[in-house]
Design an enzyme around this catalytic site. Structure first.
Site, PDB file in Angstrom:
ATOM      1  N   GLU A 114       8.346  -0.520  -4.591  1.00 32.80           N
ATOM      2  CA  GLU A 114       8.397  -0.322  -6.030  1.00 32.80           C
ATOM      3  C   GLU A 114       9.106   1.186  -6.602  1.00 32.80           C
ATOM      4  O   GLU A 114       9.526   1.114  -7.553  1.00 32.80           O
ATOM      5  CB  GLU A 114       7.105  -0.734  -6.965  1.00 32.80           C
ATOM      6  CG  GLU A 114       6.149   0.588  -6.411  1.00 32.80           C
ATOM      7  CD  GLU A 114       5.528   0.202  -5.170  1.00 32.80           C
ATOM      8  OE1 GLU A 114       4.222   0.875  -5.047  1.00 32.80           O
ATOM      9  OE2 GLU A 114       5.622  -0.485  -4.391  1.00 32.80           O
ATOM     10  N   LYS A 166       8.871  -8.389  -0.566  1.00 36.30           N
ATOM     11  CA  LYS A 166       8.135  -7.546  -1.489  1.00 36.30           C
ATOM     12  C   LYS A 166       8.837  -5.995  -1.241  1.00 36.30           C
ATOM     13  O   LYS A 166       8.263  -5.407  -0.098  1.00 36.30           O
ATOM     14  CB  LYS A 166       6.648  -7.305  -1.508  1.00 36.30           C
ATOM     15  CG  LYS A 166       5.998  -6.593  -2.443  1.00 36.30           C
ATOM     16  CD  LYS A 166       4.981  -5.976  -2.382  1.00 36.30           C
ATOM     17  CE  LYS A 166       5.063  -4.637  -1.848  1.00 36.30           C
ATOM     18  NZ  LYS A 166       5.767  -3.511  -2.737  1.00 36.30           N
ATOM     19  N   CYS A 215      11.425   7.117   9.817  1.00 33.20           N
ATOM     20  CA  CYS A 215      10.527   7.026  10.668  1.00 33.20           C
ATOM     21  C   CYS A 215      11.228   7.537  12.138  1.00 33.20           C
ATOM     22  O   CYS A 215      10.148   7.690  13.044  1.00 33.20           O
ATOM     23  CB  CYS A 215       9.996   5.399  10.688  1.00 33.20           C
ATOM     24  SG  CYS A 215      11.328   4.547  11.300  1.00 33.20           S
ATOM     25  N   PHE A 226      10.157   2.380   0.966  1.00 34.53           N
ATOM     26  CA  PHE A 226      11.090   3.219   0.179  1.00 34.53           C
ATOM     27  C   PHE A 226      12.345   3.931   0.733  1.00 34.53           C
ATOM     28  O   PHE A 226      13.357   4.116   0.170  1.00 34.53           O
ATOM     29  CB  PHE A 226      10.319   4.169  -0.641  1.00 34.53           C
ATOM     30  CG  PHE A 226       9.994   5.460   0.036  1.00 34.53           C
ATOM     31  CD1 PHE A 226      11.002   6.437   0.059  1.00 34.53           C
ATOM     32  CD2 PHE A 226       8.835   5.461   0.754  1.00 34.53           C
ATOM     33  CE1 PHE A 226      10.729   7.614   0.765  1.00 34.53           C
ATOM     34  CE2 PHE A 226       8.521   6.717   1.129  1.00 34.53           C
ATOM     35  CZ  PHE A 226       9.340   7.702   1.098  1.00 34.53           C
ATOM     36  N   GLU A 274       2.070  12.928  10.755  1.00 35.73           N
ATOM     37  CA  GLU A 274       3.557  12.541  10.255  1.00 35.73           C
ATOM     38  C   GLU A 274       3.707  13.155   8.919  1.00 35.73           C
ATOM     39  O   GLU A 274       3.296  12.919   7.808  1.00 35.73           O
ATOM     40  CB  GLU A 274       4.116  11.327  10.041  1.00 35.73           C
ATOM     41  CG  GLU A 274       5.194  10.779   9.767  1.00 35.73           C
ATOM     42  CD  GLU A 274       5.500   9.355   9.690  1.00 35.73           C
ATOM     43  OE1 GLU A 274       6.660   8.968   9.852  1.00 35.73           O
ATOM     44  OE2 GLU A 274       4.579   8.392   9.298  1.00 35.73           O
TER      45      GLU A 274
END
Length: 497
Positions: free
Chosen positions: A175, A172, A280, A148, A382
């Site tokens: 969502e 993919k 990240c 995302f 994280e």
């Protein structure tokens, strides 16, 4: 409320089954619904890719590159529209969204060099009348699963290169914020990509498992958390697939006593709090060599953290928007509480932030911890939010040991004026991407992106030269045309010159 659709074989299609809500994080309101693909929908995307592959693999590389040239132009023309969609669904600022798109376009530019990057190797007369060469051929149907936090950039790390190498690609996306990803894929079709070469299917774990289990899918690219990266790598490789799975991170910035502290603070502010820390490559740990450095750093950081301009991402001139979901906000708040309970000193507390006119948005202010130690959860895990932890050490060697002992090895940097210290750090640090006075050392598109240790599962990094090798397989050909007038006896020994 609109329904976002799948893109399969050049057409927008919908599932009649399950769906998920898409939020505007700045308002906390549901703005779209997205279908969660069934196995039948995934299979239809695979079937269309399989049907398109023979013609696409035989399309000259130069013609594939021409599609990418047109695609690049369309992306630039639609920058404002794409950035708006990213900001509306992710929450990052418009400026940050535009920067993300530009880094994605760099990968399209690299894909435009297909005739060069796909050139094989040729050797004449490796033996009497024998020539040898290697060819880089596409795999077939490949797939990507993207996160995302970069709905434009990370997919552009994957499919432009995979497609220009002659593969057909199934994407993919997350969502949580799929609209910009879908628009960008439609722009690639507008650029002249044949139907079936790229499909976009929305979904959750069911869609991921369908791609993993499908024998027609030859390779999977993934960016996300380490547990999911490890799962995808394990399940896909046991089925004989190629996998590059990029996982989590805990990125450290080392501040030496000779560092240009003002510039380091400016760099840390952007690296730790930009995009609400949902990167990240975000710096989440500042390792200060000496108490004097730590005290000076905190004194300079505190007023800047408190002065962060925070609001709805679609408002220009902000430093931070909201986090992507209410669950993400609450998870980060839980980490802050855990840090306090563990004995870390909470210097700035970003919880409880309310934005006038957007009281239901998923907002957190910047937080700063001091005197964090390696056994604390806020150090080990994280956080993926606007939280910076300060760790104090006595030497560069101690700082490097701290970083090398961590399970993640994605990115790191050092702030120093000492070339010897910088060189030692670059040579000995066990991290995949290293910056010297550069807080976010994300490689440019013609290098490759990836970490070490539990930040990467697989042998090849993302995009750049490693991306070409990942999406192709080498075929070595040795050819001989004996002279007509000669006749040679059989050879039973292993052939040599």
């Amino acid at each position: 409320m609109s329904l976002i659709q799948h893109l399969i074989n050049g057409e927008l299609v919908n599932d009649s089954g399950r769906s998920a809500d898409v939020y505007n994080p700045s308002t906390g309101q549901v703005i779209h619904q997205v279908p969660l693909a069934s196995r039948e929908t995934i299979q239809s995307a695979i079937d269309s890719a399989k049907a398109a592959f023979p013609a696409w693999r035989n399309t000259p590389a130069a013609k594939r590159a021409q599609v990418m040239f047109r695609f690049k132009q369309l992306l630039e023309q639609n920058e404002a529209r794409i950035s708006q969609l990213i900001s509306e669904e992710h929450g990052k600022t418009l400026e940050d969204a535009a920067g993300e798109l530009k880094r994605g376009i760099e990968n399209v530019e690299y894909a435009c060099s297909a005739p060069e990057i796909l050139k094989g190797e040729y050797s004449r007369n490796v033996g009497p009348n024998i020539d040898a060469w290697s060819d880089f051929q596409p795999l077939g149907v490949v797939a990507g699963i993207t996160p995302f936090n970069f709905p434009a950039m990370v997919p552009l790390w994957m499919y432009p290169l995979a497609i220009v190498c002659g593969n057909c690609f199934i994407l993919k996306p997350s969502e949580r914020d799929p609209s910009s990803t879908l628009l960008i894929a439609q722009l690639l079709q507008e650029a002249g990509l044949p139907k079936g070469v790229l499909s976009v299917v929305h979904g959750d774990k069911g869609a991921v498992d369908a791609l993993i289990e499908a024998p027609e899918v030859k390779a999977l690219s993934f960016v996300g958390s380490t547990p999911i990266a490890e799962y995808i790598y394990s399940e896909a490789t046991k089925r004989g697939k190629r996998v590059q799975a990029l996982g989590g991170a805990k990125n450290h910035a080392v501040l030496m006593p000779d560092a240009d502290l003002d510039n380091a603070v400016s760099a840390l502010m952007g690296a730790a709090y930009g995009s609400c820390g949902e990167r990240c490559m975000a710096i989440s740990v500042a390792v200060c060599v000496g108490d004097q450095v730590a005290d000076a750093l905190i004194a300079k950081l505190v007023p800047q953290i408190k002065a962060l301009k925070i609001g709805a991402g679609t408002t220009c001139g902000l430093d931070m928007g909201p986090l992507v979901t209410g669950q993400a906000r609450d998870k980060v708040s839980g980490y802050i509480e855990d840090g306090v309970s563990s004995g870390a000193e909470l210097v700035v507390d970003g919880r409880g932030l309310s934005i006038a006119g957007n009281e239901d948005g998923f907002f957190l202010g910047g937080s700063l911890f001091d005197r964090v130690t390696p056994e604390m959860r806020i150090y080990k895990e994280e956080i993926f939010g606007p939280v910076l932890c300060v760790v104090r050490v006595s030497s560069l060697e101690a700082a490097m040991q701290l970083i090398n002992d961590h399970e993640y090895g994605n990115g790191t940097c050092i702030f120093t004026r000492d070339g010897e210290a910088a060189r030692l750090f670059c040579d000995e640090i066990e991290v995949g991407m290293v910056g010297v006075n550069v807080p976010l050392p994300v490689p440019v598109a013609y290098h490759s992106f990836g970490g070490w240790k539990r930040s990467l599962f697989g042998d090849l990094h993302a995009y750049g030269p490693d991306g070409v090798r990942f999406y192709t397989r080498r075929k070595a050909i040795t050819q001989r045309w004996p002279q007509r007038a000669s006749h040679e006896a059989s050879q039973f020994a292993f052939p040599s010159l």
